[in-house]
Design a protein around this motif. Structure first.
Motif, PDB file in Angstrom:
ATOM      1  N   GLY A   4       6.861 -21.089 -13.026  1.00 18.20           N
ATOM      2  CA  GLY A   4       6.535 -21.247 -11.612  1.00 18.20           C
ATOM      3  C   GLY A   4       5.929 -22.605 -11.370  1.00 18.20           C
ATOM      4  N   TRP A   5       5.236 -22.737 -10.236  1.00 22.02           N
ATOM      5  CA  TRP A   5       4.690 -24.022  -9.835  1.00 22.02           C
ATOM      6  C   TRP A   5       3.271 -23.853  -9.320  1.00 22.02           C
ATOM      7  CZ3 TRP A   5       7.639 -28.267 -10.814  1.00 22.02           C
ATOM      8  CH2 TRP A   5       8.993 -28.029 -11.075  1.00 22.02           C
ATOM      9  N   SER A   6       2.465 -24.866  -9.567  1.00 20.06           N
ATOM     10  CA  SER A   6       1.100 -24.855  -9.046  1.00 20.06           C
ATOM     11  C   SER A   6       1.118 -25.244  -7.572  1.00 20.06           C
ATOM     12  CB  SER A   6       0.227 -25.832  -9.830  1.00 20.06           C
ATOM     13  OG  SER A   6       0.700 -27.172  -9.649  1.00 20.06           O
ATOM     14  N   ALA A   7      -0.008 -25.068  -6.904  1.00 16.77           N
ATOM     15  CA  ALA A   7      -0.112 -25.471  -5.499  1.00 16.77           C
ATOM     16  C   ALA A   7      -0.107 -26.998  -5.404  1.00 16.77           C
ATOM     17  CB  ALA A   7      -1.391 -24.915  -4.893  1.00 16.77           C
ATOM     18  N   PRO A   8       0.442 -27.558  -4.323  1.00 17.86           N
ATOM     19  CA  PRO A   8       0.439 -29.015  -4.156  1.00 17.86           C
ATOM     20  C   PRO A   8      -0.983 -29.573  -4.160  1.00 17.86           C
ATOM     21  CG  PRO A   8       1.917 -27.984  -2.577  1.00 17.86           C
ATOM     22  CD  PRO A   8       1.148 -26.881  -3.229  1.00 17.86           C
ATOM     23  N   GLU A   9      -1.155 -30.715  -4.829  1.00 13.38           N
ATOM     24  CA  GLU A   9      -2.441 -31.406  -4.858  1.00 13.38           C
ATOM     25  C   GLU A   9      -2.229 -32.836  -4.379  1.00 13.38           C
ATOM     26  OE1 GLU A   9      -2.949 -32.859  -9.360  1.00 13.38           O
ATOM     27  OE2 GLU A   9      -2.567 -30.693  -9.205  1.00 13.38           O
ATOM     28  N   ALA A  10      -3.175 -33.359  -3.630  1.00 13.39           N
ATOM     29  CA  ALA A  10      -3.034 -34.693  -3.048  1.00 13.39           C
ATOM     30  C   ALA A  10      -3.268 -35.771  -4.099  1.00 13.39           C
ATOM     31  CB  ALA A  10      -4.007 -34.874  -1.897  1.00 13.39           C
ATOM     32  N   VAL A  11      -2.296 -36.627  -4.282  1.00 17.50           N
ATOM     33  CA  VAL A  11      -2.461 -37.848  -5.081  1.00 17.50           C
ATOM     34  C   VAL A  11      -3.062 -38.931  -4.201  1.00 17.50           C
ATOM     35  CG1 VAL A  11      -1.269 -39.619  -6.437  1.00 17.50           C
ATOM     36  CG2 VAL A  11      -0.508 -37.238  -6.550  1.00 17.50           C
ATOM     37  N   VAL A  12      -2.578 -39.008  -2.948  1.00 14.08           N
ATOM     38  CA  VAL A  12      -3.147 -39.882  -1.923  1.00 14.08           C
ATOM     39  C   VAL A  12      -3.541 -38.986  -0.753  1.00 14.08           C
ATOM     40  CG1 VAL A  12      -2.733 -41.772  -0.317  1.00 14.08           C
ATOM     41  CG2 VAL A  12      -1.735 -41.847  -2.616  1.00 14.08           C
ATOM     42  N   ALA A  13      -4.781 -39.074  -0.349  1.00 18.79           N
ATOM     43  CA  ALA A  13      -5.301 -38.184   0.693  1.00 18.79           C
ATOM     44  C   ALA A  13      -4.647 -38.465   2.042  1.00 18.79           C
ATOM     45  CB  ALA A  13      -6.815 -38.344   0.804  1.00 18.79           C
ATOM     46  N   PRO A  14      -4.554 -37.453   2.894  1.00 18.95           N
ATOM     47  CA  PRO A  14      -4.020 -37.638   4.246  1.00 18.95           C
ATOM     48  C   PRO A  14      -4.903 -38.575   5.076  1.00 18.95           C
ATOM     49  CG  PRO A  14      -4.093 -35.305   3.665  1.00 18.95           C
ATOM     50  CD  PRO A  14      -4.868 -36.041   2.612  1.00 18.95           C
ATOM     51  N   SER A  15      -4.343 -39.053   6.192  1.00 16.03           N
ATOM     52  CA  SER A  15      -5.100 -39.890   7.118  1.00 16.03           C
ATOM     53  C   SER A  15      -4.598 -39.654   8.532  1.00 16.03           C
ATOM     54  CB  SER A  15      -4.968 -41.375   6.746  1.00 16.03           C
ATOM     55  OG  SER A  15      -3.613 -41.799   6.836  1.00 16.03           O
TER      56      SER A  15
END
Length: 544
Positions: free
Chosen positions: A30-41
């Protein structure tokens, strides 16, 4: 001294370890939850600024189709007028608190009397409608076309009479302001100058011509014109009495607009490449960043060697996949780049594609030097440099895949045609080209003869796509807000991640793919994608 048996065992262990190290990752459970490499803005590229009669700092976004409200103390931002109506290259506040703004891509000027009043369209059919302002003495409204046109107009406040042409071919009368004398003060983008224009006659009087590319100018009521230069990143003061220029603050390049707060005289400056709004004290030049992002409008994305390469519309950037550190390689206006929406990568080359300008830019991957700027493509949505040095280009307007080759890549040959809206491309492990179609398919193209085979159908506006080390295909279904993993051999699918901030709509007149969602997979099987709805870059790890 080692015994022969121990030596043999050690050799066997090392051989086994080496063999394991070269084994590709297997298909995860399966897959892990998405994690931010670059934070939103906030925003999605930020342009026009204004401080309204309520003291609110307003910021416009063209690509993001919205007018935002920015807290002048904390920098917190929220959408005030959403898309597509809120698309704003510039914002103007009238003498009674009225609000008007330019829908640059739609060629329209919108207006409302107050927050509770309905919106009206006062002008349309003016492509590149860029800057605007009110004459606060009488309420007259003026607007200019820049880039997609070059003209200055008076706009009927009732929206009944057609706009009155004041002047044409001014030289790019960008972010301007009406002075207390009724003259229009602003920059001439293509003439390195700031000038005043008489709205009655169209006569132009140059005030200062010592700029690289002046983007916007505002009056402070003290006899000074404040100007931002997008190439140099300078905020300067120009004395109207003698035209003398003084640099007051050095900011980052890619500046777009400014606003002077009427209550305290602080100057707010927008930077489109950084999704930033900076506050500057005009007396001291002191700076304070209200809000900023590490990316602007993340789109095309490729992974290689622990790095991510990003087409960011207002910048071309590299991201360290482990730390998230972002490095600028090129920025709009201060480089030769032309609004890149997609990116292709080979061992030697990088190709940036812009459907907006119809260009493909070929770069030396190591030096970032431009090797060729290829114009004349018909809405190129992706470009992919191949190991043999040629470049494949996906033209959505013609439904074709072209090959750019020869000296400086100026020769073009059709590889495949009849595609239903080619959006993004990737090479498969079999050496064939795989193309996402806006119509909902993935097509395999044999590069030897151009033969096409549809390998997946029924996808919801597929855009970015990439192969995993175990041979499956990951596709961004932007209309469904999800990533889908497709086993082409077994014809099975599973959702990799859903409810994602992807699939930004372009609004009227814009193609449905708009900002392509980039998808790429590294050697370990980590999936990365760009998020055009919040400007983040994310990783999804395989779960084993």
């Amino acid at each position: 001294m080692r015994t022969p048996l121990l030596t043999l065992l050690a050799t066997a262990v090392l051989a086994l370890a080496a063999g394991c190290a070269t084994q590709p990752p297997t298909r995860p459970a399966g897959w892990s939850a998405p994690e931010a490499v670059v934070a939103p803005s906030s925003f999605t590229g930020v342009h026009g600024l204004a401080v309204d009669t309520q003291g609110r700092l307003l910021a416009g976004s063209v690509v993001g189709n919205a007018i935002w409200q920015v807290d002048r103390q904390t920098g917190a931002a929220k959408i005030l007028i959403g898309g597509p109506e809120g698309q704003a290259d510039d914002i103007a506040v009238g003498p009674k608190g009225e609000l008007a703004w330019t829908n640059y891509l739609m060629g329209m000027l919108r207006y409302r009397d107050n927050d509770a009043a309905p919106m009206k369209v006062l002008a349309q059919g003016l492509p590149g409608l860029n800057s605007l302002d009110f004459d606060r003495r009488n309420g007259k409204l003026y607007a200019s076309q820049v880039f997609l046109g070059d003209a200055l107009w008076e706009i009927d406040r009732d929206g009944v009479k057609p706009p009155r042409l004041i002047a044409k071919d001014l030289g790019g009368f960008n972010g301007f302001e009406v002075g207390p004398d009724g003259m229009l003060y602003g920059p001439l983008w293509f003439k390195n100058s700031v000038a005043k224009v008489d709205p009655a006659t169209g006569q132009i009087t140059v005030i200062n011509s010592e700029f690289k590319i002046p983007a916007a100018a505002n009056l402070d009521g003290k006899g000074n014109l404040w100007v931002v230069d997008t190439v140099t990143g300078e905020l300067s003061k120009v004395a109207l009495a003698n035209g003398r220029k003084t640099v007051v603050a050095q900011l980052a390049t890619a500046l777009d607009n400014l606003a002077i707060a009427p209550d305290n005289g602080l100057i707010y400056v927008s930077n489109m490449a950084d999704n930033a709004v900076i506050e500057v004290n005009p007396a001291t030049g002191a700076q304070r960043t209200l809000t900023r992002g590490k990316t602007a409008v993340p789109a095309g994305l490729k992974a290689d060697g622990g790095q991510l390469w990003l087409a960011d519309v207002f910048a071309y950037r590299r991201i360290d996949a482990s730390s998230g550190e972002v490095t600028d390689l090129k920025r709009m206006q201060s480089s030769d780049m032309e609004y890149p929406f997609s990116l292709g990568l080979s061992a030697k080359h990088v190709a940036l594609a812009s459907w907006f300008t119809g260009t493909v830019q070929v770069l030396d991957r190591e030096t970032n030097k431009t090797l060729a700027m290829l114009h004349g493509f018909k809405a190129p949505y992706d470009a992919l440099p191949l190991p043999d040095g040629t470049v494949l280009v996906a033209e959505i307007a013609t439904g074709s895949i072209l090959r750019a080759h020869g000296k400086d890549w100026h020769e073009r040959a059709t590889v495949a045609s009849g595609l239903a809206g080619p959006v993004q491309m990737t090479l498969g492990p079999d050496g064939a080209l795989y193309v996402s179609e806006a119509a909902g398919n993935v097509v395999r193209v044999n590069l030897a003869d151009g033969a096409k085979t549809t390998v997946a159908t029924g996808l919801a506006l597929p855009e970015g796509l990439a192969f995993t080390p175990w041979g499956s295909l990951v596709v961004a279904e932007t209309a469904a807000g999800k990533l889908t993993e497709i086993d082409l051999a077994g014809n099975t699918r599973r959702t990799l991640a859903d409810r994602l901030p992807i699939g930004l709509s372009g609004g009227p007149g814009m193609p449905p793919p708009y900002v392509p969602t980039g998808v790429t997979v590294d050697a370990q099987g980590n999936v990365f994608f760009s998020a055009d709805r919040n400007n983040g870059v994310y990783r999804v790890r395989p779960a084993r």
